[in-house]
Design a protein around this motif. Sequence first.
Motif, PDB file in Angstrom:
ATOM      1  N   VAL A   1       0.843  -1.204   0.000  1.00  0.00           N
ATOM      2  CA  VAL A   1       0.000   0.000   0.000  1.00  0.00           C
ATOM      3  C   VAL A   1       0.871   1.244   0.000  1.00  0.00           C
ATOM      4  CG1 VAL A   1      -1.613   1.335   1.408  1.00  0.00           C
ATOM      5  CG2 VAL A   1      -1.986  -1.103   1.069  1.00  0.00           C
ATOM      6  N   LEU A   2       1.926   1.212   0.834  1.00  0.00           N
ATOM      7  CA  LEU A   2       2.837   2.358   0.909  1.00  0.00           C
ATOM      8  C   LEU A   2       3.473   2.630  -0.446  1.00  0.00           C
ATOM      9  CD1 LEU A   2       4.620   1.737   4.316  1.00  0.00           C
ATOM     10  CD2 LEU A   2       3.251   3.715   3.713  1.00  0.00           C
ATOM     11  N   MET A   3       3.847   1.526  -1.151  1.00  0.00           N
ATOM     12  CA  MET A   3       4.494   1.717  -2.454  1.00  0.00           C
ATOM     13  C   MET A   3       3.538   2.347  -3.445  1.00  0.00           C
ATOM     14  SD  MET A   3       6.710  -1.740  -2.828  1.00  0.00           S
ATOM     15  CE  MET A   3       7.077  -1.497  -4.541  1.00  0.00           C
ATOM     16  N   VAL A   4       2.292   1.851  -3.460  1.00  0.00           N
ATOM     17  CA  VAL A   4       1.305   2.399  -4.406  1.00  0.00           C
ATOM     18  C   VAL A   4       1.070   3.870  -4.118  1.00  0.00           C
ATOM     19  CG1 VAL A   4      -1.113   2.336  -5.087  1.00  0.00           C
ATOM     20  CG2 VAL A   4       0.188   0.207  -4.888  1.00  0.00           C
ATOM     21  N   PHE A   5       0.788   4.173  -2.841  1.00  0.00           N
ATOM     22  CA  PHE A   5       0.510   5.566  -2.522  1.00  0.00           C
ATOM     23  C   PHE A   5       1.740   6.433  -2.683  1.00  0.00           C
ATOM     24  CE2 PHE A   5      -3.303   3.827  -0.661  1.00  0.00           C
ATOM     25  CZ  PHE A   5      -4.230   4.777  -1.034  1.00  0.00           C
ATOM     26  N   GLY A   6       2.900   5.850  -2.327  1.00  0.00           N
ATOM     27  CA  GLY A   6       4.135   6.615  -2.441  1.00  0.00           C
ATOM     28  C   GLY A   6       4.390   7.051  -3.864  1.00  0.00           C
ATOM     29  N   MET A   7       4.103   6.161  -4.816  1.00  0.00           N
ATOM     30  CA  MET A   7       4.329   6.491  -6.229  1.00  0.00           C
ATOM     31  C   MET A   7       3.451   7.649  -6.661  1.00  0.00           C
ATOM     32  SD  MET A   7       4.976   3.048  -8.356  1.00  0.00           S
ATOM     33  CE  MET A   7       3.475   2.262  -7.898  1.00  0.00           C
ATOM     34  N   GLN A   8       2.259   7.745  -6.038  1.00  0.00           N
ATOM     35  CA  GLN A   8       1.340   8.804  -6.432  1.00  0.00           C
ATOM     36  C   GLN A   8       1.561  10.071  -5.620  1.00  0.00           C
ATOM     37  OE1 GLN A   8      -2.647   7.314  -6.376  1.00  0.00           O
ATOM     38  NE2 GLN A   8      -1.997   5.365  -7.154  1.00  0.00           N
ATOM     39  N   GLY A   9       2.497  10.017  -4.715  1.00  0.00           N
ATOM     40  CA  GLY A   9       2.821  11.234  -3.979  1.00  0.00           C
ATOM     41  C   GLY A   9       2.013  11.427  -2.717  1.00  0.00           C
TER      42      GLY A   9
ATOM     43  N   ASN B   1      -2.160  21.015  -0.779  1.00  0.00           N
ATOM     44  CA  ASN B   1      -2.610  20.287  -1.969  1.00  0.00           C
ATOM     45  C   ASN B   1      -1.945  20.810  -3.247  1.00  0.00           C
ATOM     46  OD1 ASN B   1      -4.189  18.366  -0.782  1.00  0.00           O
ATOM     47  ND2 ASN B   1      -6.086  19.552  -0.920  1.00  0.00           N
ATOM     48  N   ALA B   2      -1.735  22.114  -3.305  1.00  0.00           N
ATOM     49  CA  ALA B   2      -1.080  22.686  -4.495  1.00  0.00           C
ATOM     50  C   ALA B   2       0.347  22.156  -4.607  1.00  0.00           C
ATOM     51  CB  ALA B   2      -1.083  24.212  -4.412  1.00  0.00           C
ATOM     52  N   VAL B   3       1.045  22.052  -3.462  1.00  0.00           N
ATOM     53  CA  VAL B   3       2.413  21.497  -3.483  1.00  0.00           C
ATOM     54  C   VAL B   3       2.363  20.017  -3.866  1.00  0.00           C
ATOM     55  CG1 VAL B   3       4.402  20.914  -2.019  1.00  0.00           C
ATOM     56  CG2 VAL B   3       3.417  23.218  -1.950  1.00  0.00           C
TER      57      VAL B   3
ATOM     58  N   PHE C   1     -13.915  19.915 -14.286  1.00  0.00           N
ATOM     59  CA  PHE C   1     -12.568  19.985 -13.727  1.00  0.00           C
ATOM     60  C   PHE C   1     -11.769  18.754 -14.149  1.00  0.00           C
ATOM     61  CE2 PHE C   1     -15.385  18.437 -10.354  1.00  0.00           C
ATOM     62  CZ  PHE C   1     -14.736  17.328  -9.871  1.00  0.00           C
ATOM     63  N   LEU C   2     -10.443  18.812 -13.933  1.00  0.00           N
ATOM     64  CA  LEU C   2      -9.565  17.763 -14.459  1.00  0.00           C
ATOM     65  C   LEU C   2      -9.368  16.610 -13.486  1.00  0.00           C
ATOM     66  CD1 LEU C   2      -6.729  19.923 -16.088  1.00  0.00           C
ATOM     67  CD2 LEU C   2      -8.959  19.296 -17.016  1.00  0.00           C
ATOM     68  N   GLY C   3      -9.478  16.907 -12.192  1.00  0.00           N
ATOM     69  CA  GLY C   3      -9.239  15.828 -11.246  1.00  0.00           C
ATOM     70  C   GLY C   3      -9.482  16.240  -9.810  1.00  0.00           C
ATOM     71  N   TYR C   4      -9.302  15.270  -8.935  1.00  0.00           N
ATOM     72  CA  TYR C   4      -9.465  15.482  -7.492  1.00  0.00           C
ATOM     73  C   TYR C   4      -8.106  15.392  -6.812  1.00  0.00           C
ATOM     74  CZ  TYR C   4     -14.369  13.963  -8.080  1.00  0.00           C
ATOM     75  OH  TYR C   4     -15.670  13.827  -8.460  1.00  0.00           O
TER      76      TYR C   4
ATOM     77  N   VAL D   1      -3.901  12.741  -2.571  1.00  0.00           N
ATOM     78  CA  VAL D   1      -3.327  12.170  -3.797  1.00  0.00           C
ATOM     79  C   VAL D   1      -3.970  12.820  -5.027  1.00  0.00           C
ATOM     80  CG1 VAL D   1      -2.907  10.059  -5.103  1.00  0.00           C
ATOM     81  CG2 VAL D   1      -3.038   9.983  -2.605  1.00  0.00           C
ATOM     82  N   PRO D   2      -3.165  13.526  -5.841  1.00  0.00           N
ATOM     83  CA  PRO D   2      -3.737  14.106  -7.066  1.00  0.00           C
ATOM     84  C   PRO D   2      -4.104  12.999  -8.055  1.00  0.00           C
ATOM     85  CG  PRO D   2      -1.637  15.136  -6.500  1.00  0.00           C
ATOM     86  CD  PRO D   2      -1.763  13.908  -5.655  1.00  0.00           C
ATOM     87  N   GLU D   3      -5.333  13.035  -8.540  1.00  0.00           N
ATOM     88  CA  GLU D   3      -5.820  12.033  -9.510  1.00  0.00           C
ATOM     89  C   GLU D   3      -6.435  12.784 -10.680  1.00  0.00           C
ATOM     90  OE1 GLU D   3      -5.640   8.760  -9.121  1.00  0.00           O
ATOM     91  OE2 GLU D   3      -5.911   8.218  -7.014  1.00  0.00           O
TER      92      GLU D   3
END
Length: 357
Positions: free
Chosen positions: A13-21, A163-165, A210-213, A218-220
Motif C-alpha cells: 500500500v505504501l508503495m502504491v501511494f508513495g508512487m502517487q505522492g 494540496n497545491a504542493v 474539472f480535471l481531477g481530485y 493524492v492528485p488524480e
Amino acid sequence: MRKWLISSCMVAVLMVFGMQGALAAPAGDKPNIRIIATGGTIAGSAASDTATTGYKAGALGIDTLINAVPELKNYANVSGEQLCSIDSKDMTNAIWLQLAKRINALLSQDDVDGIVITHGTDTLEETAYFLNLTVKSDKPVVLVGAMRPATAISADGPMNLLNAVRVASSKAAVGKGVLVAMNDEINGARDVTKTNTTTVSTFKAPELGFLGYINDGVPEFYRESTRKHTRQTEFNVNHMDALPYVKIIYGHADDDGLFVEAAIKAGVKGIVYAGTGNGSIHKNAEAALAKAAAQGIVVVRSSRVGNGTVIPAEQSYIDEHFLDGDSLNPQKARILLQLALTKTNDFAEIQQMFKIY
Ligand code: SIN
C-alpha cells in the motif's frame, strides 16, 4: 505469519501511494518546488478570527505561509519568494510579464521541478490562463488561493497550499498545462472560473468540467484540455515589457456605443465585446464596432452568459470582420487577444488562434 502478511500488505500500500505522492518521499527523492507569492486572501489578515470580509489581502509574507504548513516538507523541498503583495483585483500586465519571465527562468533550471503560485482569487483565473499560454515548460505550474483569510477559523489556505504542493510534486501533473488546485479539485487554466463571490467551492469549469481530485492528498487526473498550452504555443513574452492595449466592453440593453467610441479614441488595439446570448451586439454598439474594425482594431465577440461557445451568427458580423471568441469568457478572450496581437494583426490568423488555444 499473519503479522508478516499484514506488514507486506502495508508495504504494498505504501508503495502504491508513495508512487502517487500521497506519503512522504525519502529526503533525496523529493522534488524541488518553488512557491512564488503574489498576495491575496490566502495571505490575508483580519482583525478577528471570525472575520471573512474587511481584511487586508496580501498582508502575510511567503515565509509565514510556508511555516504555517510544516507538512509541506513531507512532499517537497519547498522554497519561497515574494513577487508582490497585492489584492489580485489590482493585477497588471506588468506583473504578469514579470511572473511569466520569472517562472520561465526558474523552470529552465534542473534544480526546480515545479512552481506553486499563491494568488488572490479575484483574478486568479486570468493569471492562470496568461501563464498557460506563456510558460515554456512541461513542469507543473499550479495556482492556489483561499476564500478565507489566513487568520480565520477554518481558513482554507493551509490545506489548499499543501494540496497545491502535492499537485506540483506529482508526475501526473507534468504536461497538463497550468493548473488551479483549490477545495480538493484540480482545474485547468483555460476553463476554470470563479463562480461564487464568497464560498470556498468557488472555482469551477462550468460545463467542461474539472480535471481531477486531490483524494486524501493524492492528485488524480481524469481528463485534460485538448487546447494548446505552455510549450505548444507560439507566444513568448520573455523579452516583452508591455502588452497590446485591449479593452472589454460589456453589452446591455440600450447600449449607445459610447464605450466603443471611447475605446477607439483611447487607441486600443483590440476590443472584446461581452455580448448578450451568442455574442450578440446591440445595433448601436455594432455600428461603432464596425467603425473600429474598419480602422484595423480587432473586435472579438464574447458573451456575458458564462456558458457555451460564441460561434458565427449574423452575416453582418462576418462582413464587419468581427471574430468569434469560442468558449473563452471575456476576461480570458482579452488575454488571448493581447497575446495574439503580439504576433499579428491579421483577422483570419487571430480567429484561428481562438480555435486552438
Ligand atoms: C484577492 O483576489 O486578492 C482578494 C480576494 C481573494 O483572494 O479571495
